[in-house]
Design a protein around this motif. Sequence first.
Motif, PDB file in Angstrom:
ATOM      1  N   ILE A 279      58.597  45.180  42.145  1.00  0.00           N
ATOM      2  CA  ILE A 279      57.455  44.646  42.875  1.00  0.00           C
ATOM      3  C   ILE A 279      56.662  43.718  41.950  1.00  0.00           C
ATOM      4  N   ASN A 280      56.009  42.728  42.526  1.00  0.00           N
ATOM      5  CA  ASN A 280      55.144  41.819  41.780  1.00  0.00           C
ATOM      6  C   ASN A 280      53.920  41.525  42.651  1.00  0.00           C
ATOM      7  N   PHE A 281      52.746  41.950  42.155  1.00  0.00           N
ATOM      8  CA  PHE A 281      51.519  41.770  42.931  1.00  0.00           C
ATOM      9  C   PHE A 281      50.333  41.766  41.983  1.00  0.00           C
ATOM     10  N   VAL A 282      49.153  41.551  42.534  1.00  0.00           N
ATOM     11  CA  VAL A 282      47.928  41.591  41.742  1.00  0.00           C
ATOM     12  C   VAL A 282      47.032  42.702  42.269  1.00  0.00           C
ATOM     13  N   LEU A 283      46.574  43.513  41.358  1.00  0.00           N
ATOM     14  CA  LEU A 283      45.665  44.617  41.678  1.00  0.00           C
ATOM     15  C   LEU A 283      44.256  44.163  41.305  1.00  0.00           C
ATOM     16  N   HIS A 284      43.349  44.208  42.277  1.00  0.00           N
ATOM     17  CA  HIS A 284      41.982  43.719  42.070  1.00  0.00           C
ATOM     18  C   HIS A 284      40.996  44.878  42.219  1.00  0.00           C
ATOM     19  N   VAL A 285      40.400  45.287  41.111  1.00  0.00           N
ATOM     20  CA  VAL A 285      39.346  46.301  41.144  1.00  0.00           C
ATOM     21  C   VAL A 285      38.024  45.587  41.349  1.00  0.00           C
ATOM     22  N   THR A 286      37.421  45.817  42.486  1.00  0.00           N
ATOM     23  CA  THR A 286      36.209  45.080  42.852  1.00  0.00           C
ATOM     24  C   THR A 286      34.945  45.653  42.244  1.00  0.00           C
ATOM     25  N   GLU A 287      34.954  46.969  41.972  1.00  0.00           N
ATOM     26  CA  GLU A 287      33.712  47.616  41.546  1.00  0.00           C
ATOM     27  C   GLU A 287      33.983  48.853  40.714  1.00  0.00           C
ATOM     28  N   ASP A 288      33.386  48.920  39.535  1.00  0.00           N
ATOM     29  CA  ASP A 288      33.422  50.112  38.686  1.00  0.00           C
ATOM     30  C   ASP A 288      32.239  50.026  37.715  1.00  0.00           C
ATOM     31  N   PRO A 289      31.031  50.334  38.196  1.00  0.00           N
ATOM     32  CA  PRO A 289      29.811  50.105  37.402  1.00  0.00           C
ATOM     33  C   PRO A 289      29.792  50.813  36.056  1.00  0.00           C
TER      34      PRO A 289
ATOM     35  N   GLN B 176      42.681  35.541  35.547  1.00  0.00           N
ATOM     36  CA  GLN B 176      41.476  35.010  36.168  1.00  0.00           C
ATOM     37  C   GLN B 176      41.703  34.577  37.606  1.00  0.00           C
ATOM     38  N   GLN B 177      42.910  34.122  37.904  1.00  0.00           N
ATOM     39  CA  GLN B 177      43.243  33.682  39.257  1.00  0.00           C
ATOM     40  C   GLN B 177      44.712  33.932  39.510  1.00  0.00           C
ATOM     41  N   THR B 178      45.103  33.912  40.779  1.00  0.00           N
ATOM     42  CA  THR B 178      46.480  34.238  41.115  1.00  0.00           C
ATOM     43  C   THR B 178      46.860  33.653  42.467  1.00  0.00           C
ATOM     44  N   GLU B 179      48.145  33.440  42.641  1.00  0.00           N
ATOM     45  CA  GLU B 179      48.693  33.055  43.932  1.00  0.00           C
ATOM     46  C   GLU B 179      49.577  34.164  44.503  1.00  0.00           C
ATOM     47  N   LEU B 180      49.639  35.291  43.793  1.00  0.00           N
ATOM     48  CA  LEU B 180      50.427  36.430  44.235  1.00  0.00           C
ATOM     49  C   LEU B 180      49.671  37.215  45.303  1.00  0.00           C
ATOM     50  N   PRO B 181      50.377  38.043  46.094  1.00  0.00           N
ATOM     51  CA  PRO B 181      49.676  38.913  47.052  1.00  0.00           C
ATOM     52  C   PRO B 181      48.776  39.907  46.317  1.00  0.00           C
ATOM     53  N   VAL B 182      47.614  40.181  46.901  1.00  0.00           N
ATOM     54  CA  VAL B 182      46.575  40.968  46.231  1.00  0.00           C
ATOM     55  C   VAL B 182      46.235  42.221  47.035  1.00  0.00           C
ATOM     56  N   VAL B 183      46.024  43.345  46.325  1.00  0.00           N
ATOM     57  CA  VAL B 183      45.428  44.529  46.919  1.00  0.00           C
ATOM     58  C   VAL B 183      44.095  44.747  46.207  1.00  0.00           C
ATOM     59  N   SER B 184      43.001  44.831  46.971  1.00  0.00           N
ATOM     60  CA  SER B 184      41.651  44.906  46.412  1.00  0.00           C
ATOM     61  C   SER B 184      40.948  46.172  46.856  1.00  0.00           C
TER      62      SER B 184
END
Length: 392
Positions: free
Chosen positions: A300-310, A334-342
């Motif tokens: 698999i190849n994707f980007v994992l985006h953690v939006t919040e962890d204070p 910093q940026q990506t064109e891969l599919p993202v899960v946020s």
Amino acid sequence: MTDVIKELGNGSLEEMYALATYAFNSQDTEERRGRFKLIVENSWNYGFLDPEGHLTSQVMATPFSVDFHGKTYLMAGIGYVASYPEARGQGGINRIMEKILEDCRERNVALSYLAPFSYPFYRRYGYEQLFDRISYELDSRDMPAVKKTTGFMKRTTFEESVEAIRSIYANMPESKRGGLVREDWWYSYKFKQREENHYALYYDREGNASGYVVYKLEAPTFVIVEMGYLNHEALRGLMRFIGSHNGAFASFEYTCGFSGHSKNYLLDNPFAKTTVTPYMMGRIVDIEKFMQTYPFEQDINFVLHVTEDPYAKWNEGFFDITYVNGVLEVKKVQQTELPVVSGTIQSMTQLLLGYQTVEALAFHEKIRVENKLIAELSQALPSQQPILNDYF
């Protein structure tokens, strides 16, 4: 002078014990003192000291290893979170938790578990519900009549059974779904120092121990503390042994980590009352470190985006995850064109450790994920619900 956050040594044992005893309204007994001393000696202990140097709040972080589908991670078990009443609401616990997460990252700790008194309280620190447990209650008249096996049961002492218990537990598939890799001191803390515990082993016809049960005789109830087995024959042997007590007890109780399925269907008459309840919380302390050895089940190849962890800002951002032909690469981008899960660190913890499916989290808007990635993640991530049969 000001309030101070300090990592406490064993010299603070009495002060820590006094605070824990007061905060939890516990009786001071030799057994409780012995168990407290043992866990203090094996933990990182943090205190919040007032300007006079008196301990007013404390948190214990106990380092463990956990087995997650064949991968071993360091985990900090949070316990004995306590404050004197006059110190509550003054930010002591908040500052300690912040310090613990920072120190855990420096010590290469990837995960943390805790038993919450309040789920909302610990969510502020990035923890989320991660484990459930199931309780079985069965009247003695409904205990199944189990056929005799080719092996035999033997009642033992802790010392006689601990090596067999350790081996059986370590080889059970359920122990590899986020469970502890138990060390010697933990077996003593969990079992030996509970004087009410009884022990019995099941041996197969070759004389190999393949099942164990730890139990308490609390008339009118027979209480199974823990049970482990390597095959169905061992389970039958254990159940036959347990059932042989039905003339002396009115009921039987057993509580264990919930695998996602009740075992009630194994009974001839499935009359056991079963109750599934939320258990412990968990969080990923360092998402990058955790993903570097993650047990993906397909490429698999994707980007994992953690939006919040204070409380762990290092986790926030985008992480490029590539797993191809058994080679895993993780890098922050910093940026990506891969599919993202946020999602937040809480949602990512539930997703990556298998507590919830990607489909369920997406449906309830706990994560954002592109449709084309849902099927890939569903196949690549371990899907079995995590199991924990320990408490700290």
